[in-house]
Design an enzyme around this catalytic site. Structure first.
Site, mmCIF file in Angstrom:
data_model
loop_
_atom_site.group_PDB
_atom_site.id
_atom_site.type_symbol
_atom_site.label_atom_id
_atom_site.label_comp_id
_atom_site.label_asym_id
_atom_site.label_seq_id
_atom_site.Cartn_x
_atom_site.Cartn_y
_atom_site.Cartn_z
ATOM 1 N N HIS A 206 24.694 58.583 -28.239
ATOM 2 C CA HIS A 206 25.446 57.948 -26.910
ATOM 3 C C HIS A 206 26.470 56.923 -28.013
ATOM 4 C CE1 HIS A 206 24.857 55.278 -23.286
ATOM 5 N NE2 HIS A 206 25.378 54.745 -23.813
ATOM 6 N N CYS A 239 29.432 46.830 -22.550
ATOM 7 C CA CYS A 239 27.996 46.626 -22.775
ATOM 8 C C CYS A 239 27.649 44.826 -22.246
ATOM 9 C CB CYS A 239 26.918 46.880 -23.455
ATOM 10 S SG CYS A 239 25.158 46.245 -23.624
HETATM 11 P P1 HMG Z 1 12.791 39.649 -16.664
HETATM 12 O O1 HMG Z 1 13.308 38.596 -16.078
HETATM 13 O O2 HMG Z 1 11.871 39.660 -17.704
HETATM 14 O O3 HMG Z 1 12.010 40.984 -15.069
HETATM 15 O O4 HMG Z 1 14.125 41.032 -16.928
HETATM 16 P P2 HMG Z 1 10.810 39.944 -14.611
HETATM 17 O O5 HMG Z 1 9.687 40.670 -13.959
HETATM 18 O O6 HMG Z 1 10.609 38.605 -13.920
HETATM 19 O O7 HMG Z 1 12.453 40.165 -13.038
HETATM 20 C C1 HMG Z 1 12.534 38.704 -12.840
HETATM 21 C C2 HMG Z 1 13.667 38.942 -11.691
HETATM 22 O O8 HMG Z 1 14.457 40.579 -11.578
HETATM 23 C C3 HMG Z 1 12.808 38.991 -10.262
HETATM 24 O O9 HMG Z 1 13.790 38.855 -9.352
HETATM 25 C C4 HMG Z 1 12.467 40.052 -10.363
HETATM 26 O O10 HMG Z 1 11.973 40.482 -8.957
HETATM 27 C C5 HMG Z 1 13.879 41.410 -10.358
HETATM 28 P P3 HMG Z 1 13.191 36.948 -8.583
HETATM 29 O O11 HMG Z 1 11.631 36.707 -8.542
HETATM 30 O O12 HMG Z 1 13.837 35.934 -9.573
HETATM 31 O O13 HMG Z 1 13.989 36.890 -7.376
HETATM 32 N N1 HMG Z 1 13.791 42.195 -10.913
HETATM 33 C C6 HMG Z 1 14.268 43.558 -10.596
HETATM 34 N N2 HMG Z 1 15.277 43.807 -9.984
HETATM 35 C C7 HMG Z 1 15.914 44.600 -8.767
HETATM 36 N N3 HMG Z 1 15.112 46.110 -9.686
HETATM 37 C C8 HMG Z 1 14.105 46.404 -10.866
HETATM 38 C C9 HMG Z 1 14.128 44.676 -11.037
HETATM 39 N N4 HMG Z 1 12.905 44.197 -12.317
HETATM 40 C C10 HMG Z 1 12.944 42.859 -11.812
HETATM 41 N N5 HMG Z 1 14.050 47.184 -11.626
HETATM 42 C C11 HMG Z 1 14.847 42.879 -16.598
HETATM 43 C C12 HMG Z 1 13.464 42.150 -17.346
HETATM 44 C C13 HMG Z 1 14.743 44.267 -17.162
HETATM 45 C C14 HMG Z 1 14.399 43.617 -15.424
HETATM 46 C C15 HMG Z 1 15.795 42.823 -16.882
HETATM 47 O O14 HMG Z 1 16.569 42.601 -17.527
HETATM 48 C C16 HMG Z 1 16.954 43.335 -16.472
HETATM 49 O O15 HMG Z 1 16.967 43.752 -15.191
HETATM 50 N N6 HMG Z 1 17.834 43.485 -16.988
HETATM 51 C C17 HMG Z 1 19.093 45.413 -17.197
HETATM 52 C C18 HMG Z 1 19.826 45.203 -18.418
HETATM 53 C C19 HMG Z 1 20.489 46.013 -18.425
HETATM 54 O O16 HMG Z 1 20.933 46.824 -17.291
HETATM 55 N N7 HMG Z 1 21.536 46.784 -19.102
HETATM 56 C C20 HMG Z 1 22.927 47.666 -19.494
HETATM 57 C C21 HMG Z 1 22.559 48.847 -19.395
HETATM 58 S S1 HMG Z 1 21.293 49.309 -20.860
HETATM 59 C C22 HMG Z 1 23.161 49.371 -21.690
HETATM 60 O O17 HMG Z 1 24.060 49.951 -20.913
HETATM 61 C C23 HMG Z 1 22.496 50.557 -22.828
HETATM 62 C C24 HMG Z 1 22.258 52.020 -22.682
HETATM 63 O O18 HMG Z 1 23.675 51.976 -22.842
HETATM 64 C C25 HMG Z 1 22.758 52.863 -24.399
HETATM 65 C C26 HMG Z 1 23.713 51.895 -25.325
HETATM 66 O O19 HMG Z 1 25.262 51.772 -25.613
HETATM 67 O O20 HMG Z 1 22.719 51.331 -26.479
HETATM 68 C C27 HMG Z 1 21.757 52.972 -22.064
HETATM 69 MG MG MG Z 2 25.730 52.861 -23.763
#
Ligand code: HMG
Ligand code: MG
Length: 307
Positions: A206, A239
């Site tokens: 990737h 990203c």
């Molecule tokens: P957190 O703040 O530590 O978690 O985030 P939390 O459990 O305290 O939840 C915070 C809030 O998010 C709460 O809502 C939860 O309900 C909600 P509030 O009470 O504040 O209203 N929540 C959710 N809502 C919808 N769907 C869910 C969910 N989980 C919690 N699943 C968490 C931790 C992992 C959720 C957060 O950090 C997050 O969502 N991160 C996403 C990061 C992301 O998507 N990054 C991009 C993708 S990765 C990437 O691009 C790399 C890749 O391409 C490979 C590469 O190139 O390296 C794959």
């Molecule tokens: Mg990526």
């Protein structure tokens, strides 16, 4: 060891679009996924079930998954960082869920707000539930070739996370160059090391193209026998948690490379360049695909583009 056939995983609708500031209409996302599957992409990463506060662009994942016309045999994947995401993915009838961690502690904190060890603990129930539900499980490892915060990432750190993801039962593991700093030499070193602990036919490359090395890195990975590559049509993306990172390598460029090498992809390059044009127009940005731009210019004007 070079494969005669590869699988290309299209990540544009997820990795590509997640970084767009302006919200991309759900209908556009659906049309993108549909056109990609019709062009022969066997695996399309279509949405993320993450916190909409963290990645607002992916907030309509359920609507995208409900709206697509599923092509038989195509794997539609979604990102699921935790059980909440997994439950949404199951409801949305995703074929594959992706747990995503990192080989760098700093990036793990920035991207998913926890340490590597905590992320693995969080993935455990997701992995167990995926197995029980008969849903494919993929693990993605960010910063495998370098980190925007930590800089160099030891090969041993990547191997360690691969082993942990293997223990979780991942069917496939992505070696991700999040910020595109990897070189062909480093790519081979890392892939050779991880191939010792996980079957190489289930490892994928990737590569983001920030430093223009992605096609070279794919060529290097082919020498290591890697058969799965991720790419993003028109080179969409970046990203949100890796400043300055550009999109994934463009799918058009990868298919052009494979066609030139006589390696089968099952993808119609002509359809693909039209899709690249469609999504570039929809988001109002020029395509980052060199092959896509050149082939489109040739097709429209019957001539090679000016340089
Ligand atoms: P957190 O703040 O530590 O978690 O985030 P939390 O459990 O305290 O939840 C915070 C809030 O998010 C709460 O809502 C939860 O309900 C909600 P509030 O009470 O504040 O209203 N929540 C959710 N809502 C919808 N769907 C869910 C969910 N989980 C919690 N699943 C968490 C931790 C992992 C959720 C957060 O950090 C997050 O969502 N991160 C996403 C990061 C992301 O998507 N990054 C991009 C993708 S990765 C990437 O691009 C790399 C890749 O391409 C490979 C590469 O190139 O390296 C794959
Ligand atoms: Mg990526």
């Amino acid at each position: 060891m070079t494969p005669t056939k590869v699988k290309i995983v299209e990540v544009g609708p997820r990795d590509g679009l997640q970084n767009e500031k302006e919200f991309v209409a759900t209908e556009t996302k659906i049309e993108l996924v549909n056109r990609l599957s019709q062009a022969g992409l066997q695996n399309v990463e279509s949405a993320s079930f993450v916190s909409p506060k963290w990645v607002p662009q992916m907030a309509d994942g359920a609507a995208v998954m409900a709206g697509i016309a599923r092509r038989p045999g195509t794997i539609y994947s979604v990102l699921t960082p935790n059980m909440r995401g997994f439950e949404d993915a199951l409801e949305a009838k995703a074929d594959e869920v992706v747990i995503f961690g990192a080989a760098s502690e700093a990036f793990s904190q920035k991207n998913i707000n926890c340490s590597i060890a905590e992320s693995i603990a969080r993935f455990e129930p997701v992995a167990k539930a995926a197995k029980e539900a008969g849903v494919r499980l993929r693990g993605s490892i960010s910063c495998s070739l370098g980190c925007p915060y930590q800089g160099e990432v030891p090969v041993a750190s990547v191997v360690d996370v691969v082993e942990r993801m293997k223990a979780l039962g991942c069917d496939e593991i992505d070696i991700a160059d999040t910020i595109g700093v990897g070189t062909a030499k480093r790519t081979r070193e890392v892939l050779a090391a991880v191939s010792k602990v996980f079957p190489r036919e289930r490892l994928s490359g990737h590569f983001h193209d920030t430093y223009g090395q992605a096609v070279a890195n794919i060529y290097a990975a082919l020498q290591e026998g890697i058969e799965i590559y991720h790419a993003s049509v028109a080179g969409l993306g970046g990203c949100p948690y890796a400043k300055g990172a550009t999109g994934n390598v463009a799918t058009e460029d990868v298919v052009y490379l494979m066609n030139g090498l006589g390696i089968e992809t099952g993808i119609d390059l002509d359809q693909l360049i039209e899709i690249g044009d469609f999504i570039s127009r929809a988001i109002g940005k020029p395509s980052s695909s060199r092959a896509g731009r050149a082939l489109l210019a040739k097709k429209r004007d019957g001539a090679a583009p000016c340089v």
